[in-house]
Design a protein around this motif. Sequence first.
Motif, PDB file in Angstrom:
ATOM      1  N   THR A  88       7.650  16.330   6.712  1.00 12.85           N
ATOM      2  CA  THR A  88       7.021  15.019   6.558  1.00 12.85           C
ATOM      3  C   THR A  88       5.527  15.165   6.326  1.00 12.85           C
ATOM      4  O   THR A  88       4.944  14.479   5.480  1.00 12.85           O
ATOM      5  CB  THR A  88       7.286  14.153   7.812  1.00 12.85           C
ATOM      6  OG1 THR A  88       8.692  14.063   8.021  1.00 12.85           O
ATOM      7  CG2 THR A  88       6.700  12.776   7.671  1.00 12.85           C
ATOM      8  N   THR A  91       4.959  16.449   2.780  1.00  9.35           N
ATOM      9  CA  THR A  91       5.214  15.372   1.815  1.00  9.35           C
ATOM     10  C   THR A  91       4.059  14.383   1.793  1.00  9.35           C
ATOM     11  O   THR A  91       3.638  13.918   0.725  1.00  9.35           O
ATOM     12  CB  THR A  91       6.527  14.650   2.158  1.00  9.35           C
ATOM     13  OG1 THR A  91       7.588  15.603   2.185  1.00  9.35           O
ATOM     14  CG2 THR A  91       6.844  13.568   1.157  1.00  9.35           C
ATOM     15  N   SER A  92       3.533  14.068   2.959  1.00  7.22           N
ATOM     16  CA  SER A  92       2.401  13.152   3.050  1.00  7.22           C
ATOM     17  C   SER A  92       1.182  13.721   2.325  1.00  7.22           C
ATOM     18  O   SER A  92       0.483  12.995   1.616  1.00  7.22           O
ATOM     19  CB  SER A  92       2.078  12.884   4.521  1.00  7.22           C
ATOM     20  OG  SER A  92       0.909  12.134   4.645  1.00  7.22           O
TER      21      SER A  92
END
Length: 107
Positions: A88, A91-92
């Motif tokens: 996550t 991806t951010s």
Amino acid sequence: MIGITSSHYKFGTLLGLSKTLSTIGQIIIAVGGLFAVLGLFSFIGGDSFTKPMGLLGLLSGLIMVGLGYIIIAYGQVIECFISIEENTHKTSEILEALQQKFPNLNS
């Protein structure tokens, strides 16, 4: 296995707990397997006194093996959540870089 990233520094205690749970689970499985095998031998070849004890050893060994697998699974769940956090976070960062490169992407 999880690669070494910045999350390992943030979640070092959780990773340590995960490894500890996996090790404890493996030890419990080994001891439970030994109890089950010895109980089985005692149940099969025993007399009127050792047959019930063998059955008790067999059943308790099988229960220990099951509990050992559950403990290992808990350790792996912790590692899974850390992997999700790492993915996550990556991806951010990628989305942020894309938004800076293409400012009209949100419109």
